[in-house]
Design a protein around this motif. Structure first.
Motif, mmCIF file in Angstrom:
data_model
loop_
_atom_site.group_PDB
_atom_site.id
_atom_site.type_symbol
_atom_site.label_atom_id
_atom_site.label_comp_id
_atom_site.label_asym_id
_atom_site.label_seq_id
_atom_site.Cartn_x
_atom_site.Cartn_y
_atom_site.Cartn_z
ATOM 1 N N ASN A 162 -10.777 1.508 -2.935
ATOM 2 C CA ASN A 162 -10.818 0.179 -3.558
ATOM 3 C C ASN A 162 -10.236 -0.875 -2.626
ATOM 4 O O ASN A 162 -10.735 -2.003 -2.558
ATOM 5 N N ARG A 163 -9.169 -0.488 -1.928
ATOM 6 C CA ARG A 163 -8.525 -1.427 -0.991
ATOM 7 C C ARG A 163 -9.519 -1.810 0.123
ATOM 8 O O ARG A 163 -9.599 -2.960 0.512
ATOM 9 N N PHE A 168 -11.193 1.494 -12.563
ATOM 10 C CA PHE A 168 -10.527 1.712 -11.275
ATOM 11 C C PHE A 168 -11.430 2.477 -10.299
ATOM 12 O O PHE A 168 -11.548 2.114 -9.137
ATOM 13 N N ASP A 218 -12.829 -1.693 -0.151
ATOM 14 C CA ASP A 218 -13.867 -2.534 -0.769
ATOM 15 C C ASP A 218 -13.400 -3.981 -0.878
ATOM 16 O O ASP A 218 -14.149 -4.909 -0.575
ATOM 17 N N ASP A 219 -12.144 -4.161 -1.335
ATOM 18 C CA ASP A 219 -11.596 -5.514 -1.494
ATOM 19 C C ASP A 219 -11.513 -6.221 -0.141
ATOM 20 O O ASP A 219 -11.794 -7.411 -0.040
ATOM 21 N N GLN A 257 -3.694 0.946 9.918
ATOM 22 C CA GLN A 257 -3.569 2.324 9.428
ATOM 23 C C GLN A 257 -4.925 3.017 9.407
ATOM 24 O O GLN A 257 -5.046 4.185 9.784
ATOM 25 N N MET A 313 0.827 -1.208 0.000
ATOM 26 C CA MET A 313 0.000 0.000 0.000
ATOM 27 C C MET A 313 0.868 1.268 0.000
ATOM 28 O O MET A 313 0.706 2.150 -0.799
ATOM 29 N N ASN A 314 1.828 1.281 0.940
ATOM 30 C CA ASN A 314 2.660 2.480 1.077
ATOM 31 C C ASN A 314 3.831 2.416 0.109
ATOM 32 O O ASN A 314 4.997 2.437 0.504
ATOM 33 N N PHE A 367 -3.308 -2.550 6.695
ATOM 34 C CA PHE A 367 -4.291 -1.587 6.213
ATOM 35 C C PHE A 367 -5.303 -1.259 7.308
ATOM 36 O O PHE A 367 -5.631 -0.091 7.536
ATOM 37 N N ASN A 382 -14.464 0.298 -9.548
ATOM 38 C CA ASN A 382 -14.030 -0.984 -8.960
ATOM 39 C C ASN A 382 -14.942 -2.147 -9.380
ATOM 40 O O ASN A 382 -15.201 -3.059 -8.599
ATOM 41 N N ARG A 432 -17.034 8.110 -5.412
ATOM 42 C CA ARG A 432 -17.259 9.548 -5.556
ATOM 43 C C ARG A 432 -17.413 9.901 -7.032
ATOM 44 O O ARG A 432 -16.536 9.586 -7.846
ATOM 45 N N ASP A 473 -14.562 11.715 -8.683
ATOM 46 C CA ASP A 473 -13.404 10.940 -9.129
ATOM 47 C C ASP A 473 -13.587 10.435 -10.555
ATOM 48 O O ASP A 473 -12.634 10.425 -11.336
ATOM 49 N N LEU A 529 -0.390 8.314 2.607
ATOM 50 C CA LEU A 529 0.228 7.229 1.842
ATOM 51 C C LEU A 529 0.627 7.658 0.430
ATOM 52 O O LEU A 529 1.174 6.868 -0.336
ATOM 53 N N LYS A 530 0.320 8.915 0.106
ATOM 54 C CA LYS A 530 0.639 9.495 -1.212
ATOM 55 C C LYS A 530 0.020 8.693 -2.363
ATOM 56 O O LYS A 530 0.666 8.418 -3.373
ATOM 57 N N VAL A 531 -1.213 8.281 -2.161
ATOM 58 C CA VAL A 531 -1.986 7.641 -3.237
ATOM 59 C C VAL A 531 -3.313 8.389 -3.350
ATOM 60 O O VAL A 531 -3.612 9.253 -2.520
ATOM 61 N N SER A 532 -4.094 8.046 -4.364
ATOM 62 C CA SER A 532 -5.365 8.746 -4.538
ATOM 63 C C SER A 532 -6.433 8.153 -3.606
ATOM 64 O O SER A 532 -6.294 7.014 -3.138
ATOM 65 N N TYR A 533 -7.489 8.920 -3.413
ATOM 66 C CA TYR A 533 -8.608 8.454 -2.580
ATOM 67 C C TYR A 533 -9.202 7.138 -3.116
ATOM 68 O O TYR A 533 -9.414 6.197 -2.341
ATOM 69 N N PRO A 534 -9.447 7.032 -4.462
ATOM 70 C CA PRO A 534 -10.022 5.769 -4.955
ATOM 71 C C PRO A 534 -9.130 4.554 -4.688
ATOM 72 O O PRO A 534 -9.644 3.447 -4.533
ATOM 73 N N THR A 535 -7.810 4.757 -4.647
ATOM 74 C CA THR A 535 -6.907 3.625 -4.375
ATOM 75 C C THR A 535 -7.197 3.050 -2.989
ATOM 76 O O THR A 535 -7.321 1.833 -2.816
ATOM 77 N N VAL A 536 -7.333 3.954 -2.010
ATOM 78 C CA VAL A 536 -7.619 3.517 -0.638
ATOM 79 C C VAL A 536 -9.029 2.949 -0.552
ATOM 80 O O VAL A 536 -9.274 1.935 0.084
ATOM 81 N N PHE A 592 -4.341 7.072 -12.028
ATOM 82 C CA PHE A 592 -5.417 7.320 -11.054
ATOM 83 C C PHE A 592 -5.161 6.654 -9.706
ATOM 84 O O PHE A 592 -5.859 6.910 -8.748
ATOM 85 N N LYS A 593 -4.116 5.841 -9.680
ATOM 86 C CA LYS A 593 -3.695 5.256 -8.409
ATOM 87 C C LYS A 593 -3.108 6.370 -7.530
ATOM 88 O O LYS A 593 -3.158 6.302 -6.318
ATOM 89 N N TYR A 594 -2.548 7.369 -8.190
ATOM 90 C CA TYR A 594 -1.902 8.471 -7.469
ATOM 91 C C TYR A 594 -2.708 9.764 -7.511
ATOM 92 O O TYR A 594 -2.531 10.623 -6.660
ATOM 93 N N LEU A 595 -3.521 9.907 -8.534
ATOM 94 C CA LEU A 595 -4.180 11.186 -8.746
ATOM 95 C C LEU A 595 -5.661 11.015 -9.089
ATOM 96 O O LEU A 595 -6.000 10.254 -9.991
#
Lengths: 209, 94
Positions: free
Chosen positions: B73-74, A169, B76-77, B49, A1-2, B46, A172, A90, A93, B64-71, A15-18
């Motif tokens: 989705n994690r 993404f 949701d999974d 955190q 994750m990190n 996770f 999901n 959202r 997004d 974590l320097k990722v986007s909101y949807p990344t977190v 989109f993983k980052y932005l």
């Protein structure tokens, strides 16, 4: 994750980052620049990923084309995803990443400034349809045209890939459902946009003069 | 890392024996692992955190320097995985 930022990963899935407001602002800035280039070169994005040269239109039309393509497709993706999944996400997004996905199209616009596509169109009209005056293409013209077409093709494929990546993404949705629904929504959007650009817009003389 | 799957056949492992470090009393039986322990190391991290950021996905994404949807989705999974474990446990109890 990190995990650390990786440029290759960013290209494959930015989109993983932005996402959210950041992606929206960056996307809108690039849309504005693209619209300005399109206006100066008279390039129309008259479809979801269509690029055509046509010597008409005010600046508002060129901005409008970019915004309409983005908004119509995003709204249909939103409706589609709400029908096939109950996963909550959202809306911002989806819209922001969709406009971000269109950023590479600026390369296609820039290519129009370098590659003599217009000259090639005139050549085709003269050579095969007996329209316009005689025109000759040089070797450099051919090299630029082939390179330009190949790059444009790659850019369009990449934009479609990013649009899909944004949709799958953010929502999901499982891969199979995402691929099928994306293709269906893509075709519907292209159909609706073509009706708009070819029938509604000219008939109502909207933004054309 | 605490083993959860059988290294031979890949099946879920169960706890057979617990020992008191003080008096060496042994308790034997067949106990299922608690649900949270069935999760992978990254999934457990996770959750920790998530708790440390008071359940704010926005804060988590920023840190974590990722986007909101990344977190999102994690999460949701993870919910799907937990639901799967719950269904499996319910199936075992029936």
């Amino acid at each position: 994750m990190n995990e650390e930022f990786n440029f290759k990963h960013f290209l494959m899935n930015p989109f993983k980052y932005l996402a959210g407001y950041k992606a929206l602002i960056v996307g809108l800035i690039f849309t504005l620049i693209t619209a300005f280039i399109n206006y100066s070169e008279k390039i129309h994005f008259d479809g979801i990923i269509d690029i055509h040269y046509n010597n008409y239109g005010t600046f508002i039309l060129f901005i409008g084309e970019n915004l309409i393509n983005w908004i119509v497709f995003s709204i249909l993706l939103l409706i589609g995803s709400r029908i096939i999944t109950k996963i909550d996400y959202r809306v911002l997004d989806l819209f922001s990443t969709q406009i971000f996905a269109r950023i590479p199209l600026i390369m296609a616009s820039v290519l129009y400034m370098i590659v003599p596509f217009n000259k090639f169109t005139k050549y085709i009209l003269w050579r095969y349809l007996d329209k316009g005056s005689e025109i000759a293409l040089t070797t450099l013209d051919y090299i630029l045209l082939i390179t330009g077409m190949l790059i444009t093709f790659v850019v369009i494929i990449y934009v479609i890939y990013l649009m899909y990546k944004s949709y799958s993404f953010i929502t999901n949705i499982g891969k199979k459902k995402a691929v099928i629904s994306f293709i269906v929504i893509f075709i519907i959007t292209e159909f609706l946009l073509k009706i708009f650009y070819l029938i509604v817009l000219p008939v109502n003389n909207l933004l054309i003069e | 890392m605490f083993p959860k799957k059988c290294p031979s056949c890949g099946n879920n492992l169960k706890v057979e024996k617990l020992i008191c470090n003080n008096c060496n009393t042994e308790i034997r039986g067949e106990y299922s692992l608690p649900l949270l322990m069935k999760l992978s190391e990254s999934e457990q991290k996770f959750i920790i955190q998530f708790l440390l950021y008071s359940g704010s996905l926005k804060k988590m994404a920023k840190k974590l320097k990722v986007s909101y949807p990344t977190v999102r989705n994690r999460l949701d999974d993870l919910q799907n995985t937990i639901n799967q474990f719950i269904r499996e446990e319910e199936g075992d109890n029936e």
